[in-house]
Scaffold this active site. Structure first.
Site, PDB file in Angstrom:
ATOM      1  CG  PHE A   1      -2.204   0.643   1.123  1.00 28.84           C
ATOM      2  CD1 PHE A   1      -3.373  -0.101   1.014  1.00 28.84           C
ATOM      3  CD2 PHE A   1      -2.295   2.025   1.096  1.00 28.84           C
ATOM      4  CE1 PHE A   1      -4.607   0.514   0.896  1.00 28.84           C
ATOM      5  CE2 PHE A   1      -3.522   2.646   0.975  1.00 28.84           C
ATOM      6  CZ  PHE A   1      -4.684   1.893   0.873  1.00 28.84           C
TER       7      PHE A   1
ATOM      8  CD  GLU B   1      -2.931  -6.999   5.678  1.00 28.04           C
ATOM      9  OE1 GLU B   1      -2.480  -5.934   5.225  1.00 28.04           O
ATOM     10  OE2 GLU B   1      -4.140  -7.179   5.942  1.00 28.04           O
TER      11      GLU B   1
ATOM     12  CB  ALA C   1       3.544   4.980   3.731  1.00 27.33           C
ATOM     13  CB  VAL C   2      -0.883   4.476   7.701  1.00 25.94           C
ATOM     14  CG1 VAL C   2      -2.407   4.342   7.643  1.00 25.94           C
ATOM     15  CG2 VAL C   2      -0.273   3.127   8.023  1.00 25.94           C
ATOM     16  CB  ILE C   3      -1.316   8.604   3.488  1.00 24.72           C
ATOM     17  CG1 ILE C   3       0.180   8.301   3.274  1.00 24.72           C
ATOM     18  CG2 ILE C   3      -1.636  10.053   3.163  1.00 24.72           C
ATOM     19  CD1 ILE C   3       0.667   8.402   1.853  1.00 24.72           C
TER      20      ILE C   3
ATOM     21  CG  HIS D   1      -9.376   1.823   6.887  1.00 24.62           C
ATOM     22  ND1 HIS D   1     -10.069   0.714   7.338  1.00 24.62           N
ATOM     23  CD2 HIS D   1      -8.375   1.344   6.108  1.00 24.62           C
ATOM     24  CE1 HIS D   1      -9.495  -0.367   6.845  1.00 24.62           C
ATOM     25  NE2 HIS D   1      -8.472  -0.020   6.101  1.00 24.62           N
TER      26      HIS D   1
ATOM     27  NE  ARG E   1       7.246  12.905   9.019  1.00 25.96           N
ATOM     28  CZ  ARG E   1       6.829  14.131   8.679  1.00 25.96           C
ATOM     29  NH1 ARG E   1       6.640  14.426   7.404  1.00 25.96           N
ATOM     30  NH2 ARG E   1       6.617  15.044   9.599  1.00 25.96           N
TER      31      ARG E   1
HETATM   32  N1  INI Z   1      -2.659   0.275   4.490  1.00 26.80           N
HETATM   33  C1  INI Z   1      -1.520   0.997   4.441  1.00 26.80           C
HETATM   34  O1  INI Z   1      -0.417   0.423   4.530  1.00 26.80           O
HETATM   35  N2  INI Z   1      -1.570   2.351   4.331  1.00 26.80           N
HETATM   36  C2  INI Z   1      -2.747   3.041   4.245  1.00 26.80           C
HETATM   37  O2  INI Z   1      -2.719   4.287   4.107  1.00 26.80           O
HETATM   38  C3  INI Z   1      -3.954   2.299   4.292  1.00 26.80           C
HETATM   39  N3  INI Z   1      -5.240   2.972   4.202  1.00 26.80           N
HETATM   40  O3  INI Z   1      -5.246   4.213   4.111  1.00 26.80           O
HETATM   41  O4  INI Z   1      -6.265   2.369   4.194  1.00 26.80           O
HETATM   42  C4  INI Z   1      -3.889   0.885   4.406  1.00 26.80           C
HETATM   43  N4  INI Z   1      -4.994   0.122   4.441  1.00 26.80           N
HETATM   44  C5  INI Z   1      -4.983  -1.301   4.178  1.00 26.80           C
HETATM   45  C6  INI Z   1      -4.740  -2.135   5.419  1.00 26.80           C
HETATM   46  O5  INI Z   1      -3.408  -1.997   5.886  1.00 26.80           O
HETATM   47  C7  INI Z   1      -5.000  -3.625   5.158  1.00 26.80           C
HETATM   48  O6  INI Z   1      -4.109  -4.084   4.164  1.00 26.80           O
HETATM   49  C8  INI Z   1      -6.436  -3.902   4.722  1.00 26.80           C
HETATM   50  O7  INI Z   1      -7.365  -3.378   5.641  1.00 26.80           O
HETATM   51  C9  INI Z   1      -6.687  -5.439   4.590  1.00 26.80           C
HETATM   52  O8  INI Z   1      -6.430  -6.101   5.833  1.00 26.80           O
END
Ligand code: INI
Length: 156
Positions: A25, A61, A83-85, A91, A130
């Protein structure tokens, strides 16, 4: 003036086997974190043959794969990258909370150094900053922290 015995780890990666667990992601950002981590390890003496990169779908995961890899006892340390944005939904908060708690839990339960290289930012610009732009590279910083932790633990 006094001298106190200080135990600290050196940034020496010679002979160190490392697993990098990285999410797909936001791969545009995460690939730069992986590159930064590998570059840091190699510059400190690691061999490319001793570095494995394991890709997972998203940050959520990361803990499971860190746990699997820790159980295999094949690596001296693990570097978790992602990276979670922040988007418009809650979510973001769930993914960040579970990923950070999970990674910390695996490190404490396994006793293996696991670096937390997960960017949690409000927007893409902050993530890019970053991942090799003017706020450094979190992948490289995390790799250095894992190396130092491995080496300090060897001395205890
Ligand atoms: N996963 C990320 O690594 N970054 C994100 O920004 C993100 N957003 O925004 O939803 C994200 N979602 C997916 C999550 O990590 C799982 O893979 C998914 O929910 C399935 O389990």
């Amino acid at each position: 003036m006094y001298t106190v015995r200080t135990i600290e780890g050196q940034l020496n990666a010679r002979g160190v086997k490392i697993a990098i667990v990285a999410s797909r992601f936001n791969d545009f950002v995460v690939q730069h974190l992986i590159d930064g981590a590998v570059d840091c390890l190699v510059r400190h003496g690691a061999s490319l043959d001793d570095i494995s990169v394991i890709r997972v779908p998203g940050a959520y995961e990361l803990p499971l794969l860190c746990k699997k890899l820790a159980e295999r006892a094949q690596y001296h340390g693990i570097i978790a990258l992602g990276a979670v944005i922040r988007g418009a939904t809650p979510h973001f908060d769930y993914v960040c909370a579970e990923a950070s708690k999970g990674i910390a839990q695996v490190a404490l339960q396994s006793g293996l150094p696991i670096g937390f290289g997960l960017l949690t930012t409000d927007n893409l610009e902050q993530a890019i900053e970053r991942a090799g732009a003017h706020a450094g590279n979190k992948g490289a910083e995390t790799a250095a922290a894992v190396l130092e932790t491995i080496r300090v633990m060897e001395q205890l």
